[in-house]
Design an enzyme around this catalytic site. Structure first.
Site, PDB file in Angstrom:
ATOM      1  N   ALA A 100       0.830  -1.205   0.000  1.00 51.29           N
ATOM      2  CA  ALA A 100       0.000   0.000   0.000  1.00 51.29           C
ATOM      3  C   ALA A 100       0.863   1.252   0.000  1.00 51.29           C
ATOM      4  O   ALA A 100       2.035   1.219   0.381  1.00 51.29           O
ATOM      5  CB  ALA A 100      -0.910  -0.013   1.232  1.00 51.29           C
ATOM      6  N   ASP A 101       0.247   2.336  -0.409  1.00 51.69           N
ATOM      7  CA  ASP A 101       0.879   3.651  -0.330  1.00 51.69           C
ATOM      8  C   ASP A 101      -0.216   4.690  -0.149  1.00 51.69           C
ATOM      9  O   ASP A 101      -1.329   4.519  -0.665  1.00 51.69           O
ATOM     10  CB  ASP A 101       1.697   3.957  -1.590  1.00 51.69           C
ATOM     11  CG  ASP A 101       2.563   5.190  -1.391  1.00 51.69           C
ATOM     12  OD1 ASP A 101       3.510   5.110  -0.576  1.00 51.69           O
ATOM     13  OD2 ASP A 101       2.280   6.232  -2.009  1.00 51.69           O
ATOM     14  N   THR A 102       0.106   5.753   0.580  1.00 54.13           N
ATOM     15  CA  THR A 102      -0.855   6.810   0.873  1.00 54.13           C
ATOM     16  C   THR A 102      -0.254   8.164   0.532  1.00 54.13           C
ATOM     17  O   THR A 102       0.924   8.407   0.798  1.00 54.13           O
ATOM     18  CB  THR A 102      -1.243   6.792   2.374  1.00 54.13           C
ATOM     19  OG1 THR A 102      -1.793   5.517   2.684  1.00 54.13           O
ATOM     20  CG2 THR A 102      -2.249   7.877   2.705  1.00 54.13           C
TER      21      THR A 102
END
Length: 187
Positions: free
Chosen positions: A68-70
């Site tokens: 994931a990445d935000t």
């Protein structure tokens, strides 16, 4: 099937643990770069896929990898992790009194398949004072957080006046849609 969370984020690990599904957490070294023409939710989606690609050769047939990445998106500008305290203060001044979007891209990878999702939450900050921003940055050191803030910390308590979407997405991991996908994989 074994579940692997490819993340060094303590927040993602905590939120994943809250689903009560056994998993192993690993750190994946990959560049968090993206093509300049990507916008908004396409950025963390691309980065989450790049993280998966960096580990895919090590994946076993009985494993499911989550990466994931935000990012924080404000008026057409991406705010990633600040480079230092001055940059963190700059970002918080930009967010102060405005609504921004938090996008998280999540990728689910097996040896045979890959699928991804993007979640978005609108977050509005009230106008923050210089003193509040300085206190937060100096005490909490938010250098590992997109947009230079953690909603679960002081600045979120005193600054967030409105939110539309998942609180957990703002923490960096949209647990409800992740759980829905995990159920499709038999978890």
């Amino acid at each position: 099937m074994k579940l692997i969370l490819g993340s060094q984020s303590p927040r993602r690990r905590e939120l994943m643990a809250g689903l009560d599904i056994p998993f192993t957490a690993i750190t994946i070294d990959s560049a968090e770069s993206y093509p300049a023409d990507l916008q908004a939710g396409d950025i963390p989606l691309h980065i989450s896929r790049e993280k998966a690609a960096a580990y895919r050769a090590h994946l076993q047939p009985d494993e499911l990898l989550i990466t994931a990445d935000t990012i924080v998106w404000l008026n057409g500008q991406m705010l990633g992790k600040p480079v230092d305290e001055a940059d963190a203060k700059r970002m918080l001044h930009l967010l102060s009194g405005h609504t921004h979007q938090v996008y998280t891209g999540v990728t689910f990878t097996t040896c045979q398949t890959q699928q991804s999702l993007v979640d978005c939450t609108d977050v509005t900050f009230r106008k923050l004072t210089d003193k509040e921003i300085d206190y937060y940055v100096e005490k909490y050191k938010p250098l590992d957080k997109a947009g230079a803030y953690g909603v679960q910390e002081y600045i979120g308590y005193i600054g967030v006046s409105q939110m539309n979407g998942s609180y957990f997405n703002v923490m960096g991991f949209p647990v409800e849609p992740v759980y829905s996908v995990l159920k499709q994989f038999g978890f």
